[in-house]
Motif scaffolding. Structure first.
Motif, short mmCIF file in Angstrom:
data_model
loop_
_atom_site.label_atom_id
_atom_site.label_comp_id
_atom_site.label_asym_id
_atom_site.label_seq_id
_atom_site.Cartn_x
_atom_site.Cartn_y
_atom_site.Cartn_z
N ALA A 1 6.45 -2.39 0.67
CA ALA A 1 5.28 -1.71 1.21
C ALA A 1 5.66 -1.00 2.51
N TYR B 1 3.10 1.42 4.88
CA TYR B 1 2.07 1.45 5.93
C TYR B 1 0.73 1.78 5.28
N PRO B 2 -0.38 1.50 5.96
CA PRO B 2 -1.69 1.81 5.37
C PRO B 2 -2.09 3.27 5.57
N TRP C 1 -2.72 0.64 1.25
CA TRP C 1 -1.30 0.64 1.59
C TRP C 1 -0.50 1.63 0.75
N ASN D 1 4.51 -0.68 10.69
CA ASN D 1 3.90 -1.56 9.70
C ASN D 1 4.86 -1.96 8.59
N THR D 2 6.04 -1.32 8.55
CA THR D 2 7.02 -1.63 7.50
C THR D 2 7.85 -2.81 7.96
N ASN E 1 4.96 -7.61 5.69
CA ASN E 1 4.10 -6.73 4.90
C ASN E 1 4.75 -6.24 3.61
N ARG F 1 2.50 -6.33 0.41
CA ARG F 1 1.07 -6.19 0.69
C ARG F 1 0.25 -5.66 -0.48
#
Length: 310
Positions: free
Chosen positions: A107, A109-110, A245, A282-283, A287, A290
């Protein structure tokens, strides 16, 4: 010495003399004004530098849907895609005509669902879009799939407004020029296309109510509400919107050794990516899985087990 033998001898000599060339690969990204393109470029650069006989180029595409199809058909080694598009792909749901044999490598990032309007617009909610000119994203893009599904979850279809099929750049240009009333970009909070628009035009981004977010999450479990702070974009007030995501997809049967090298190399150098791409913060290992409902590549699961000491 016969002509045939001379040719065979030359061919054999060349085969010995020529160096072994690196395998050539492609990573599918998206518009150059989005986050997919620079992020894909950073990953390709790190892999090219650290994996032997590996040469990857970055491809500009219509993003999620196109990338998943090209990965599944072997035209791309990897592709960046939104989670809801990947879920639809593995289940064989529209816009995919059959299940796609892909897996998540990790995953990223959102992405935030951002409905942009002029600051002085009388549009204050999704319901106000009825009868308006609205760009819902380029055909084959995750924005198009996500926007259409979110509107459907809120009881709206493209028959309720005048739909335009524009990519990131064309959407912001059309909104800036007054050619459309609203435009959707599903991208990172702080995505370049909106950042640039907000520097030259006064805009707002629609905020979703709790009731709207509940309806969306019920229909589309990959989405959850996310609060975006004021001034994430120039003079744009805080807003709350659905988010999903993004993931890196590969074929489910990608060579486990190559997949392992890609994962280990990416995370060993993630600090370099994060210095260049803010969303890459966020990586992380926490996560990596996710996106529920889509299988991880076998090498990803093995990598996670090793990190957790299993």
């Amino acid at each position: 010495m016969t002509v045939w033998f001379k040719r065979a001898l030359v061919a054999a000599t060349l085969a010995i003399a020529l160096p072994v060339t690196a395998a050539n690969y492609t990573i599918g990204t998206g518009s150059q004004s989005g986050t997919y393109y620079p992020l894909g470029g950073m990953l390709a650069q790190i892999w090219n530098k650290n994996i032997d006989d590996f040469n990857m180029r970055v491809e500009v595409t219509a993003a999620s849907v196109e990338n998943v199809i090209k990965v599944a058909s072997g035209q791309q080694l990897a592709g960046i895609a939104m989670g809801d598009s990947v879920l639809a792909a593995v289940e064989g749901e529209a816009p995919f005509k059959r299940p796609m044999d892909v897996a998540v490598l990790f995953a990223l990032y959102p992405n935030v669902v951002q409905f942009m309007v002029a600051a002085d617009s009388n549009i204050h909610s999704v319901a106000d879009l009825k009868g308006k000119k609205v760009s819902v994203g380029a055909p084959g893009s995750g924005t198009r799939v996500g926007a259409t599904n979110i509107l459907k979850a809120l009881g709206m279809s493209e028959a309720d407004f005048k739909a335009q099929s524009l990519n990131y750049t064309a959407t912001t240009e059309a909104l800036s020029n007054g050619q459309i009333d609203a435009g959707v970009i599903i991208g990172s909070a702080g995505v370049g296309a909106i950042t640039e628009l907000a520097l030259t035009r006064n805009i707002r981004i629609l905020s979703f109510s709790e009731d709207e977010l509940t309806k969306i999450n019920t229909a589309l479990p990959a989405y959850a509400g996310m609060e975006i702070a004021a001034d994430t974009y120039n003079k744009v007030p805080a807003f709350t919107a659905p988010a999903v995501w993004n993931v890196l997809v590969v074929k489910k049967d990608l060579d486990p050794k190559l997949a392992e090298q890609m994962i280990e190399t990416a995370f060993a150098n993630m600090d370099k990516v994060q210095r260049s791409i803010s969303d890459a913060k966020n990586t992380t290992l926490e996560n990596i899985d996710r996106l529920a409902g889509v299988p991880l590549h076998t090498s990803t699961q093995a990598f996670l087990d090793k990190q957790q000491g299993n």
